[in-house]
Structure formats: C-alpha cells, structure tokens
Design a protein around this motif. Structure first.
Motif, PDB file in Angstrom:
ATOM      1  N   SER A  46       2.820 -23.744   0.645  1.00  0.00           N
ATOM      2  CA  SER A  46       2.128 -23.015  -0.412  1.00  0.00           C
ATOM      3  C   SER A  46       3.135 -22.767  -1.532  1.00  0.00           C
ATOM      4  CB  SER A  46       1.616 -21.689   0.149  1.00  0.00           C
ATOM      5  OG  SER A  46       1.042 -20.904  -0.873  1.00  0.00           O
ATOM      6  N   GLN A  74      -1.722 -21.666  -3.481  1.00  0.00           N
ATOM      7  CA  GLN A  74      -1.996 -20.716  -2.411  1.00  0.00           C
ATOM      8  C   GLN A  74      -3.467 -20.766  -2.019  1.00  0.00           C
ATOM      9  OE1 GLN A  74      -0.304 -16.852  -3.012  1.00  0.00           O
ATOM     10  NE2 GLN A  74      -1.681 -15.893  -1.566  1.00  0.00           N
ATOM     11  N   GLU A  78      -4.827 -21.834   1.918  1.00  0.00           N
ATOM     12  CA  GLU A  78      -5.555 -20.994   2.869  1.00  0.00           C
ATOM     13  C   GLU A  78      -7.006 -21.413   3.041  1.00  0.00           C
ATOM     14  OE1 GLU A  78      -6.560 -16.315   3.782  1.00  0.00           O
ATOM     15  OE2 GLU A  78      -5.137 -16.801   2.213  1.00  0.00           O
ATOM     16  N   THR A  83      -5.827 -27.817   4.615  1.00  0.00           N
ATOM     17  CA  THR A  83      -5.223 -27.506   5.913  1.00  0.00           C
ATOM     18  C   THR A  83      -6.079 -28.072   7.040  1.00  0.00           C
ATOM     19  OG1 THR A  83      -4.262 -25.524   4.939  1.00  0.00           O
ATOM     20  CG2 THR A  83      -4.248 -25.663   7.331  1.00  0.00           C
ATOM     21  N   TYR A 101       3.122 -14.864   5.750  1.00  0.00           N
ATOM     22  CA  TYR A 101       1.842 -15.380   5.246  1.00  0.00           C
ATOM     23  C   TYR A 101       1.535 -16.781   5.790  1.00  0.00           C
ATOM     24  CZ  TYR A 101      -1.642 -17.279   2.083  1.00  0.00           C
ATOM     25  OH  TYR A 101      -2.742 -17.909   1.577  1.00  0.00           O
ATOM     26  N   TYR A 104       0.355 -16.459   9.250  1.00  0.00           N
ATOM     27  CA  TYR A 104      -1.041 -16.005   9.292  1.00  0.00           C
ATOM     28  C   TYR A 104      -1.988 -17.190   9.134  1.00  0.00           C
ATOM     29  CZ  TYR A 104      -5.385 -13.859   7.644  1.00  0.00           C
ATOM     30  OH  TYR A 104      -6.703 -13.503   7.459  1.00  0.00           O
ATOM     31  N   VAL A 105      -1.722 -18.039   8.151  1.00  0.00           N
ATOM     32  CA  VAL A 105      -2.574 -19.217   7.953  1.00  0.00           C
ATOM     33  C   VAL A 105      -2.476 -20.140   9.166  1.00  0.00           C
ATOM     34  CG1 VAL A 105      -2.995 -21.245   6.487  1.00  0.00           C
ATOM     35  CG2 VAL A 105      -2.452 -19.037   5.439  1.00  0.00           C
ATOM     36  N   TYR A 109      -5.508 -21.645  11.823  1.00  0.00           N
ATOM     37  CA  TYR A 109      -5.802 -23.065  12.010  1.00  0.00           C
ATOM     38  C   TYR A 109      -5.257 -23.695  13.288  1.00  0.00           C
ATOM     39  CZ  TYR A 109      -7.583 -23.247   7.256  1.00  0.00           C
ATOM     40  OH  TYR A 109      -8.324 -23.049   6.133  1.00  0.00           O
TER      41      TYR A 109
END
Length: 163
Positions: A46, A74, A78, A83, A101, A104-105, A109
């Motif tokens: 990102s 970004q 997300e 992704t 961050y 988290y993504v 996934y």
C-alpha cells in the motif's frame, strides 16, 4: 520452497525518493530474508499517502530485487479487488503482514493460510496519542478493532526489532 505473500507499505528502501519511510523498510525486512532463503516472494504494498506523485498509476506491478512487487493505493489495497485477485492467482502457502495495517488486511484475506502479523510499535498507544491530538476518541475504537482482529486471526507475531 514456499510461495509467500507479504503485505506491507511502499515506498520500499531502494526507491529513488527524497527520504526513507519506516513502514516500507519494515516490509523489506520481512521480504528480503525470505527471498534469500529461496522462497518465492510477492510483495503487495500500500503506497503511503502523499509520497508518490498525484498522477501516479493507481496500481503498478514490477519485478524487482528478485520478487514481484505490486504498489497500489490504500483504497485498492484493502477493498479494490486486487488483493483477492493476487490471492487467487498466487495461492500463497502463507501470508505475512508487515506493520499493523497490512497485518489487518492480511488477516481479512489470509483465510485458512498461516498468517504472520507484525505489530510494529504500540498500536493502541498510537491510537491514544491521535485521540489526544485530534480530540477525537473514535481513533481508539478504530485502532482497537484493527488490533483485535489481527490478534484473533494471526498464527505468529513479531514486534519491534533493531533496524
């Protein structure tokens, strides 16, 4: 060897930009040893807002430093579908999230794949600092949601290390 997807930030350390960015350096700190160990590594990064030119393509794919590197906004990172597409095409054996961050993504996934999450610093301390500076406690709820999701989903964790 394994196919590994590293989610992180750009710019990466070798990019010709005016300064170095910790999250991009941290991303490379995970990818480089995996490459050196003979793994097939793909980086999905990102772009840090306001670092790249405003007219930069939203997503760029390149082969650099022995791996495939995707740099994207970004938003696309997300929720833009990229992704999902990379996860389906690559079908990685495991997923690494470099910094909070991207972890988290990655937790969203990774599915049943093993997930290594990197909590770079104190995410909740950052939330408290932002809440104080901006006089807005909603930062705490937002950061806590991200932090808790990563803690519940990841299989392995790392924290701050030496550069």
């Amino acid at each position: 060897m394994s196919r590994i997807l590293v989610l992180g930030h750009a710019p990466l350390p070798w990019e010709d930009l005016t300064k170095s960015y910790g999250p991009g350096t941290r991303t490379w700190q995970f990818a480089q040893p995996l490459l050196q160990a003979g793994h097939e590594v793909t980086i999905l990064a990102s772009r840090i807002p306001f670092v790249y030119p405003e007219d930069a393509e939203e997503t760029v794919r390149a082969r650099e430093q022995g791996c495939v590197v995707w740099r994207t906004s970004q938003r696309v990172f997300e929720i833009g579908g990229l992704t999902d597409e990379i996860m389906c095409e690559l079908d990685p054996d495991c997923v690494v999230g470099a910094t909070a961050y991207p972890s988290y993504v990655a937790a969203i996934y990774a599915g049943e794949r093993p997930l290594w999450a990197d909590i770079f610093g104190s995410f909740m301390a950052e939330a408290q600092a932002k809440a104080a500076v901006y006089r807005d406690d909603s930062f705490i709820d937002h950061f806590q949601h991200i932090n808790n999701h990563v803690l519940m989903m990841a299989d392995r964790f790392s924290t701050v290390s030496q550069r």
